[in-house]
Design a protein around this motif. Sequence first.
Motif, mmCIF file in Angstrom:
data_model
loop_
_atom_site.group_PDB
_atom_site.id
_atom_site.type_symbol
_atom_site.label_atom_id
_atom_site.label_comp_id
_atom_site.label_asym_id
_atom_site.label_seq_id
_atom_site.Cartn_x
_atom_site.Cartn_y
_atom_site.Cartn_z
ATOM 1 N N ARG A 22 6.597 22.724 -4.160
ATOM 2 C CA ARG A 22 6.181 23.269 -5.447
ATOM 3 C C ARG A 22 5.452 24.591 -5.199
ATOM 4 O O ARG A 22 5.098 24.916 -4.067
ATOM 5 N N ALA A 23 5.234 25.332 -6.273
ATOM 6 C CA ALA A 23 4.493 26.593 -6.214
ATOM 7 C C ALA A 23 3.347 26.514 -7.197
ATOM 8 O O ALA A 23 3.449 25.848 -8.227
ATOM 9 N N GLU A 24 2.258 27.190 -6.873
ATOM 10 C CA GLU A 24 1.085 27.225 -7.746
ATOM 11 C C GLU A 24 0.680 28.678 -7.958
ATOM 12 O O GLU A 24 0.582 29.439 -6.993
ATOM 13 N N GLY A 29 -3.536 28.871 -12.117
ATOM 14 C CA GLY A 29 -3.517 27.485 -11.679
ATOM 15 C C GLY A 29 -2.302 26.680 -12.127
ATOM 16 O O GLY A 29 -2.148 25.527 -11.734
ATOM 17 N N GLU A 30 -1.437 27.257 -12.962
ATOM 18 C CA GLU A 30 -0.234 26.526 -13.365
ATOM 19 C C GLU A 30 0.636 26.263 -12.138
ATOM 20 O O GLU A 30 0.598 27.016 -11.171
ATOM 21 N N ALA A 31 1.438 25.203 -12.211
ATOM 22 C CA ALA A 31 2.278 24.830 -11.074
ATOM 23 C C ALA A 31 3.716 24.609 -11.527
ATOM 24 O O ALA A 31 3.979 24.199 -12.658
ATOM 25 N N SER A 32 4.614 24.851 -10.618
ATOM 26 C CA SER A 32 6.038 24.622 -10.870
ATOM 27 C C SER A 32 6.337 23.129 -10.832
ATOM 28 O O SER A 32 5.506 22.331 -10.386
ATOM 29 N N PRO A 33 7.529 22.748 -11.254
ATOM 30 C CA PRO A 33 7.934 21.356 -11.042
ATOM 31 C C PRO A 33 8.026 21.082 -9.535
ATOM 32 O O PRO A 33 8.296 21.986 -8.750
ATOM 33 N N THR A 34 7.800 19.851 -9.152
ATOM 34 C CA THR A 34 7.953 19.448 -7.753
ATOM 35 C C THR A 34 9.399 19.026 -7.539
ATOM 36 O O THR A 34 9.948 18.258 -8.320
ATOM 37 N N VAL A 35 10.014 19.565 -6.495
ATOM 38 C CA VAL A 35 11.404 19.233 -6.170
ATOM 39 C C VAL A 35 11.474 18.670 -4.760
ATOM 40 O O VAL A 35 10.556 18.835 -3.957
ATOM 41 N N HIS A 36 12.583 18.012 -4.450
ATOM 42 C CA HIS A 36 12.737 17.350 -3.156
ATOM 43 C C HIS A 36 13.671 18.093 -2.209
ATOM 44 O O HIS A 36 14.079 17.545 -1.195
ATOM 45 N N ASP A 37 14.002 19.333 -2.545
ATOM 46 C CA ASP A 37 14.869 20.133 -1.688
ATOM 47 C C ASP A 37 14.582 21.597 -1.967
ATOM 48 O O ASP A 37 14.117 21.956 -3.049
ATOM 49 N N VAL A 64 3.657 25.222 -1.658
ATOM 50 C CA VAL A 64 3.139 23.929 -1.209
ATOM 51 C C VAL A 64 4.304 23.075 -0.715
ATOM 52 O O VAL A 64 5.285 22.883 -1.439
ATOM 53 N N THR A 65 4.193 22.596 0.513
ATOM 54 C CA THR A 65 5.162 21.660 1.078
ATOM 55 C C THR A 65 4.421 20.367 1.365
ATOM 56 O O THR A 65 3.395 20.372 2.045
ATOM 57 N N ILE A 66 4.928 19.270 0.832
ATOM 58 C CA ILE A 66 4.263 17.976 0.994
ATOM 59 C C ILE A 66 5.182 17.060 1.791
ATOM 60 O O ILE A 66 6.336 16.842 1.417
ATOM 61 N N SER A 67 4.656 16.543 2.901
ATOM 62 C CA SER A 67 5.430 15.596 3.702
ATOM 63 C C SER A 67 4.564 14.379 3.997
ATOM 64 O O SER A 67 3.338 14.447 3.946
ATOM 65 N N ALA A 68 5.211 13.283 4.274
ATOM 66 C CA ALA A 68 4.492 12.040 4.570
ATOM 67 C C ALA A 68 4.413 11.845 6.083
ATOM 68 O O ALA A 68 5.396 12.045 6.796
ATOM 69 N N TRP A 69 3.240 11.461 6.553
ATOM 70 C CA TRP A 69 3.037 11.179 7.973
ATOM 71 C C TRP A 69 2.729 9.706 8.165
ATOM 72 O O TRP A 69 2.291 9.028 7.254
ATOM 73 N N ARG A 70 2.933 9.256 9.380
ATOM 74 C CA ARG A 70 2.543 7.893 9.719
ATOM 75 C C ARG A 70 1.985 7.897 11.137
ATOM 76 O O ARG A 70 2.337 8.742 11.955
#
Length: 86
Positions: A22-24, A29-37, A64-70
């Motif tokens: 997504r972008a902010e 402070g507005e943000a774009s939709p969150t996409v998965h690609d 903004v790039t969001i990834s899941a860690w374990r």
Amino acid sequence: MRSVLRHVVWRLTLASQVADYRAECLSCGEASPTVHDRNVPGGPEDWVLTHTGAHPSHRSYRAVTISAWRTEPDDTVGDPPSPCAS
């Protein structure tokens, strides 16, 4: 009661190869939709250009790039590291 303790090394890995994007706007402070690609029509890149077109003074954005860690114990290690002798 008796306990056995051992040194465990932990490993940090990605929980999934899929990330969210997504972008902010840093001006309002507005943000774009969150996409998965990446490069999705109507995704963050298009939203930034549209937002700047509607608000010409808004020219700074956060990507903004969001990834899941374990975390996992690494059971492949041998003996625990020995403390340094002084």
